[in-house]
Motif scaffolding. Structure first.
Motif, PDB file in Angstrom:
ATOM      1  N   CYS A   1      -7.661  11.502 -11.375  1.00 37.52           N
ATOM      2  CA  CYS A   1      -8.059  10.683 -12.509  1.00 37.52           C
ATOM      3  C   CYS A   1      -8.723  11.556 -13.576  1.00 37.52           C
TER       4      CYS A   1
ATOM      5  N   PRO B   1      -1.663   6.280  -9.378  1.00 35.26           N
ATOM      6  CA  PRO B   1      -2.003   6.836 -10.689  1.00 35.26           C
ATOM      7  C   PRO B   1      -1.369   6.030 -11.825  1.00 35.26           C
TER       8      PRO B   1
ATOM      9  N   TYR C   1      -3.209  11.319 -15.981  1.00 35.05           N
ATOM     10  CA  TYR C   1      -3.322  10.059 -15.255  1.00 35.05           C
ATOM     11  C   TYR C   1      -4.767   9.580 -15.171  1.00 35.05           C
TER      12      TYR C   1
END
Length: 106
Positions: free
Chosen positions: A7, A17, A34
Motif C-alpha cells: 500500500c 490491491p 497500489y
C-alpha cells in the motif's frame, strides 16, 4: 489469486490491491501504484472507484455473487467509502473555509 502488493499510504502488504495510478516511464512498462482497501478511498474519486469495480466485475467470473471474489468485494467497499467521504465533506465544510454571509445581508 491476486498478487500481494504494498500500500502506498500504510506500507502494508495487501492481498486485495487497489490500483491508484501508473507512473509512466520514458522506456519500459509503466509502474503501477497500489493502495489497500482501507487507504484507497482517500485517494480515489468515486468515479475512478466505480470504473475499477465495473471493469473488474465484467471480466471476473468469480464476481457472481460479489462476495465470492475478494477483489470485487474490496472494490465495492472502496466505492461506498469514497462516496461517503465526498458526501460528508459536502455536509461539513472545512474549518478554514470562510463563514457564510449572514442571512439578513442578502
Amino acid at each position: 489469486m491476486h498478487p500481494r502488493r504494498m500500500c502506498l499510504d500504510c506500507q502494508t502488504l495487501t492481498e486485495t490491491p487497489i490500483l491508484l495510478y501508473a507512473i509512466e516511464r520514458a522506456s519500459g512498462p509503466a509502474f503501477p501504484v497500489y493502495a489497500c482497501p482501507d487507504c484507497a478511498p482517500a485517494r480515489l474519486t468515486p468515479d475512478a472507484a466505480m470504473s475499477q469495480l465495473f471493469n473488474h466485475t465484467t471480466a471476473c467470473p468469480e464476481c457472481t455473487p460479489l462476495e465470492c471474489c475478494a477483489l470485487g468485494w474490496a472494490l465495492s467497499k472502496v466505492v461506498g467509502r469514497s462516496l461517503r467521504r465526498i458526501r460528508s465533506a459536502a455536509a461539513h465544510p472545512a474549518a478554514d473555509a470562510p463563514p457564510p454571509p449572514p442571512a439578513d445581508s442578502l
